[in-house]
Motif scaffolding. Structure first.
Motif, PDB file in Angstrom:
ATOM      1  N   ASN A  32       0.836  -1.208   0.000  1.00 53.68           N
ATOM      2  CA  ASN A  32       0.000   0.000   0.000  1.00 53.68           C
ATOM      3  C   ASN A  32       0.872   1.259   0.000  1.00 53.68           C
ATOM      4  O   ASN A  32       1.979   1.258   0.519  1.00 53.68           O
ATOM      5  CB  ASN A  32      -0.908   0.022   1.234  1.00 53.68           C
ATOM      6  CG  ASN A  32      -1.918  -1.121   1.226  1.00 53.68           C
ATOM      7  OD1 ASN A  32      -2.166  -1.771   2.222  1.00 53.68           O
ATOM      8  ND2 ASN A  32      -2.504  -1.384   0.071  1.00 53.68           N
ATOM      9  N   ALA A  33       0.350   2.301  -0.607  1.00 59.77           N
ATOM     10  CA  ALA A  33       0.972   3.639  -0.581  1.00 59.77           C
ATOM     11  C   ALA A  33       2.373   3.687  -1.188  1.00 59.77           C
ATOM     12  O   ALA A  33       3.229   4.446  -0.741  1.00 59.77           O
ATOM     13  CB  ALA A  33       1.000   4.183   0.849  1.00 59.77           C
ATOM     14  N   GLN A  34       2.617   2.875  -2.227  1.00 58.08           N
ATOM     15  CA  GLN A  34       3.935   2.888  -2.872  1.00 58.08           C
ATOM     16  C   GLN A  34       3.936   3.679  -4.181  1.00 58.08           C
ATOM     17  O   GLN A  34       4.985   3.942  -4.749  1.00 58.08           O
ATOM     18  CB  GLN A  34       4.413   1.442  -3.130  1.00 58.08           C
ATOM     19  CG  GLN A  34       4.530   0.599  -1.879  1.00 58.08           C
ATOM     20  CD  GLN A  34       5.492   1.212  -0.873  1.00 58.08           C
ATOM     21  OE1 GLN A  34       6.627   1.532  -1.199  1.00 58.08           O
ATOM     22  NE2 GLN A  34       5.016   1.412   0.354  1.00 58.08           N
ATOM     23  N   GLY A  35       2.742   4.010  -4.677  1.00 55.95           N
ATOM     24  CA  GLY A  35       2.686   4.800  -5.915  1.00 55.95           C
ATOM     25  C   GLY A  35       2.020   4.105  -7.085  1.00 55.95           C
ATOM     26  O   GLY A  35       2.031   4.626  -8.207  1.00 55.95           O
ATOM     27  N   LYS A  36       1.412   2.936  -6.853  1.00 53.33           N
ATOM     28  CA  LYS A  36       0.788   2.188  -7.958  1.00 53.33           C
ATOM     29  C   LYS A  36      -0.342   2.991  -8.609  1.00 53.33           C
ATOM     30  O   LYS A  36      -0.392   3.140  -9.832  1.00 53.33           O
ATOM     31  CB  LYS A  36       0.226   0.840  -7.445  1.00 53.33           C
ATOM     32  CG  LYS A  36       1.251  -0.032  -6.746  1.00 53.33           C
ATOM     33  CD  LYS A  36       0.657  -1.363  -6.293  1.00 53.33           C
ATOM     34  CE  LYS A  36      -0.485  -1.243  -5.287  1.00 53.33           C
ATOM     35  NZ  LYS A  36      -0.066  -0.712  -3.960  1.00 53.33           N
ATOM     36  N   SER A  37      -1.242   3.496  -7.774  1.00 54.10           N
ATOM     37  CA  SER A  37      -2.371   4.262  -8.336  1.00 54.10           C
ATOM     38  C   SER A  37      -1.885   5.576  -8.946  1.00 54.10           C
ATOM     39  O   SER A  37      -2.424   6.037  -9.952  1.00 54.10           O
ATOM     40  CB  SER A  37      -3.412   4.554  -7.253  1.00 54.10           C
ATOM     41  OG  SER A  37      -3.959   3.341  -6.778  1.00 54.10           O
ATOM     42  N   ASN A  38      -0.858   6.168  -8.344  1.00 61.01           N
ATOM     43  CA  ASN A  38      -0.306   7.409  -8.895  1.00 61.01           C
ATOM     44  C   ASN A  38       0.158   7.194 -10.334  1.00 61.01           C
ATOM     45  O   ASN A  38      -0.011   8.059 -11.190  1.00 61.01           O
ATOM     46  CB  ASN A  38       0.894   7.883  -8.060  1.00 61.01           C
ATOM     47  CG  ASN A  38       0.483   8.316  -6.648  1.00 61.01           C
ATOM     48  OD1 ASN A  38      -0.701   8.465  -6.378  1.00 61.01           O
ATOM     49  ND2 ASN A  38       1.453   8.509  -5.774  1.00 61.01           N
ATOM     50  N   GLU A  59      -2.258  19.181  -6.348  1.00 61.48           N
ATOM     51  CA  GLU A  59      -2.043  17.906  -5.640  1.00 61.48           C
ATOM     52  C   GLU A  59      -1.192  16.925  -6.445  1.00 61.48           C
ATOM     53  O   GLU A  59      -0.593  16.016  -5.893  1.00 61.48           O
ATOM     54  CB  GLU A  59      -3.388  17.206  -5.383  1.00 61.48           C
ATOM     55  CG  GLU A  59      -4.207  17.770  -4.264  1.00 61.48           C
ATOM     56  CD  GLU A  59      -5.568  17.085  -4.193  1.00 61.48           C
ATOM     57  OE1 GLU A  59      -5.656  15.868  -4.452  1.00 61.48           O
ATOM     58  OE2 GLU A  59      -6.548  17.792  -3.906  1.00 61.48           O
ATOM     59  N   VAL A  61       1.419  17.577  -8.193  1.00 56.78           N
ATOM     60  CA  VAL A  61       2.849  17.904  -8.146  1.00 56.78           C
ATOM     61  C   VAL A  61       3.390  17.424  -6.800  1.00 56.78           C
ATOM     62  O   VAL A  61       2.727  17.592  -5.776  1.00 56.78           O
ATOM     63  CB  VAL A  61       3.037  19.431  -8.288  1.00 56.78           C
ATOM     64  CG1 VAL A  61       4.521  19.788  -8.306  1.00 56.78           C
ATOM     65  CG2 VAL A  61       2.332  19.938  -9.533  1.00 56.78           C
ATOM     66  N   TRP A  63       4.817  17.196  -3.317  1.00 61.44           N
ATOM     67  CA  TRP A  63       4.635  18.264  -2.320  1.00 61.44           C
ATOM     68  C   TRP A  63       5.851  19.176  -2.223  1.00 61.44           C
ATOM     69  O   TRP A  63       5.720  20.392  -2.197  1.00 61.44           O
ATOM     70  CB  TRP A  63       4.297  17.649  -0.956  1.00 61.44           C
ATOM     71  CG  TRP A  63       2.968  16.952  -0.964  1.00 61.44           C
ATOM     72  CD1 TRP A  63       1.823  17.427  -1.537  1.00 61.44           C
ATOM     73  CD2 TRP A  63       2.633  15.680  -0.413  1.00 61.44           C
ATOM     74  NE1 TRP A  63       0.805  16.522  -1.367  1.00 61.44           N
ATOM     75  CE2 TRP A  63       1.262  15.445  -0.675  1.00 61.44           C
ATOM     76  CE3 TRP A  63       3.351  14.707   0.289  1.00 61.44           C
ATOM     77  CZ2 TRP A  63       0.606  14.281  -0.270  1.00 61.44           C
ATOM     78  CZ3 TRP A  63       2.699  13.558   0.704  1.00 61.44           C
ATOM     79  CH2 TRP A  63       1.334  13.343   0.414  1.00 61.44           C
TER      80      TRP A  63
HETATM   81  P1  ATP Z   1      -2.704   1.320  -2.334  1.00 60.30           P
HETATM   82  O1  ATP Z   1      -2.250  -0.109  -2.452  1.00 60.30           O
HETATM   83  O2  ATP Z   1      -3.026   1.661  -0.928  1.00 60.30           O
HETATM   84  O3  ATP Z   1      -3.767   1.684  -3.286  1.00 60.30           O
HETATM   85  P2  ATP Z   1      -0.803   2.805  -3.974  1.00 60.30           P
HETATM   86  O4  ATP Z   1       0.496   2.126  -4.229  1.00 60.30           O
HETATM   87  O5  ATP Z   1      -1.809   2.801  -5.031  1.00 60.30           O
HETATM   88  O6  ATP Z   1      -1.403   2.216  -2.623  1.00 60.30           O
HETATM   89  P3  ATP Z   1      -0.815   5.658  -4.247  1.00 60.30           P
HETATM   90  O7  ATP Z   1      -2.235   5.998  -4.131  1.00 60.30           O
HETATM   91  O8  ATP Z   1      -0.224   5.617  -5.591  1.00 60.30           O
HETATM   92  O9  ATP Z   1      -0.492   4.285  -3.508  1.00 60.30           O
HETATM   93  O10 ATP Z   1      -0.059   6.718  -3.315  1.00 60.30           O
HETATM   94  C1  ATP Z   1       1.269   6.552  -2.914  1.00 60.30           C
HETATM   95  C2  ATP Z   1       1.685   7.666  -1.991  1.00 60.30           C
HETATM   96  O11 ATP Z   1       1.782   8.880  -2.722  1.00 60.30           O
HETATM   97  C3  ATP Z   1       0.768   7.977  -0.815  1.00 60.30           C
HETATM   98  O12 ATP Z   1       1.428   7.652   0.365  1.00 60.30           O
HETATM   99  C4  ATP Z   1       0.559   9.475  -0.878  1.00 60.30           C
HETATM  100  O13 ATP Z   1       0.695  10.081   0.369  1.00 60.30           O
HETATM  101  C5  ATP Z   1       1.660   9.920  -1.811  1.00 60.30           C
HETATM  102  N1  ATP Z   1       1.352  11.170  -2.509  1.00 60.30           N
HETATM  103  C6  ATP Z   1       0.190  11.555  -3.060  1.00 60.30           C
HETATM  104  N2  ATP Z   1       0.274  12.767  -3.608  1.00 60.30           N
HETATM  105  C7  ATP Z   1       1.543  13.176  -3.395  1.00 60.30           C
HETATM  106  C8  ATP Z   1       2.256  14.372  -3.690  1.00 60.30           C
HETATM  107  N3  ATP Z   1       1.688  15.390  -4.352  1.00 60.30           N
HETATM  108  N4  ATP Z   1       3.549  14.444  -3.310  1.00 60.30           N
HETATM  109  C9  ATP Z   1       4.131  13.440  -2.655  1.00 60.30           C
HETATM  110  N5  ATP Z   1       3.517  12.294  -2.342  1.00 60.30           N
HETATM  111  C10 ATP Z   1       2.241  12.171  -2.685  1.00 60.30           C
END
Ligand code: ATP
Ligand code: MG
Length: 382
Positions: A32-38, A59, A61, A63
């Protein structure tokens, strides 16, 4: 079509990423929260020109970068049926002087408006929040249709923009009239434009629904098996109400006339494509109110599968399929079915926290990448 490369700079949790992408299935695994959805969000941003989940573009960009007034870039190479295009979308925080970001888009190096980027890359995003298509407010369903149509024809994007502009102005006059600051004649100035543009938007929606509805019904049938039957209908605030019959500007004007008193009281325009809905019913019962969570998920999946099919048909080039964390919500048989349908498209990017959820048949031929803290690593499978 397919993405052959993706490059992210200061985009959300990614500082710098350069990724080459292949045809077929790519599994992006990670905790979780590694960046997959990003990562999928970045791809979809290039397809529709805006984020499907960020309320404000700042959001997107990272932070640190936003704080320092820097910029983020998402870039990709897309191989299409007839050509190859370079897409580049920059989000500039303007040196930190304001809170707004300036979006700069280039297609093959040439500056473009966001509305001209839409659909250059066509993609369909499946995500866990799609359940809102069944359960949520009409706005989400209208957006579903608008995004789909926008990726189908450039004309729709521009027509919808014109409609919303006139609508905004007309609503401002209605508010002013309610407060005694504007008169009848000012309203009349906006009516022809509203009716003209509104009728064009509705014509495109009605036409698309005629194909989309049966595609969604069939997809639902494949997914649900012997369950209830899905019905998908466009619910219009401007008649005629027979299936597939789009109103003329004159019919639109008549509907406006009928709602005249109510809209004066409300201070806003109450009929038109911005008030319509897609009715989803299971064996005649409205899904929004009575579907189980499992059923609602299957309805949402069916709508996405229909979207992909329609885009493929209309564009003559299959869209890229983005599956964001949808496997964990499905049983084994549905996981197999959905993946099988997705793999009918040339490129599928799938995220999961759990590779064990990917059906073995799919995983066997997949490229497996691991997303760890904004980095993407190649995983070598045994
Ligand atoms: P999950 O399995 O929970 O869905 P994920 O791998 O899809 O996790 P993401 O939604 O891609 O996770 O988010 C990864 C991280 O990116 C989150 O911890 C979030 O805090 C961080 N994040 C989101 N926006 C920004 C930003 N603008 N700058 C830096 N980090 C950010
Ligand atoms: Mg995620």
């Amino acid at each position: 079509m397919e993405l052959t490369s993706l490059s992210l700079t200061n985009f959300r949790s990614f500082r710098a990423l350069e990724l080459t992408l292949d045809r077929g299935l790519t599994v992006l695994a990670g905790e979780n929260a590694q960046g997959k959805s990003n990562l999928l969000e970045a791809v979809y941003l290039l397809a529709i020109g805006k984020s499907q989940r960020a309320a404000v573009e700042r959001e997107l960009v990272s932070w640190e970068t936003a704080e320092a007034g820097g910029y983020a870039i998402v870039a990709a190479t897309v191989r299409r049926a007839v050509d190859s295009v370079e897409l580049r979308l920059g989000l500039d925080c303007g040196g930190g002087r304001t809170n707004t970001v300036i979006k700069r888009i280039r297609v093959n190096g040439v500056p473009k408006r966001a509305s001209d980027l839409v659909g250059v890359l066509s993609a369909v995003l499946f995500s866990a929040s799609d359940i809102d298509l069944a359960y949520g407010a009409p706005q989400g369903r209208r957006r579903y249709l608008d995004v789909l149509l926008s990726q189908t024809t450039r004309r729709y994007v521009h027509g919808l923009q014109r409609y919303l502009r006139v609508l905004g102005q007309r609503n401002a006059v209605l508010r002013a009239m309610r407060d005694g600051r504007a008169g009848e004649d000012e309203l009349a100035a906006w009516d022809p434009g509203l009716c003209e543009e509104g009728a064009a938007v509705l014509a495109a929606r009605h036409e698309a629904m005629q194909r989309l509805a049966p595609l969604a019904v069939e997809a639902f049938e494949r997914l649900s098996g012997t369950g209830p039957a899905l019905a998908v209908d466009y619910v219009a605030t401007v008649g005629p109400h027979e299936a597939g019959a789009a109103p003329t500007p004159e019919a639109f004007a008549a509907a406006l006339e009928r709602s005249r008193r109510r809209e004066r009281a409300a201070g806003m325009t109450l009929v038109g494509p911005h008030r319509d809905d897609i009715r989803l019913a299971l064996d005649g019962v409205e899904a929004a109110k009575h579907a189980s969570r499992g059923q609602a998920r299957l309805v949402a999946l069916a709508l996405r599968l229909a979207e992909a099919r329609l885009l493929d048909e209309r564009r003559g080039d299959p869209p890229v399929i983005l599956l964001d964390d949808i496997l964990s919500e499905l049983d084994e048989r549905r996981r197999g079915l959905v993946l099988e349908e997705a793999l009918g498209y040339p490129q599928v990017l799938l995220t999961t926290a759990e590779t064990a959820l990917v059906p073995p048949s799919g995983l066997a031929a997949a490229r497996l990448l691991r997303v760890v803290d904004g980095q993407v690593l190649e995983e070598v499978t045994a």
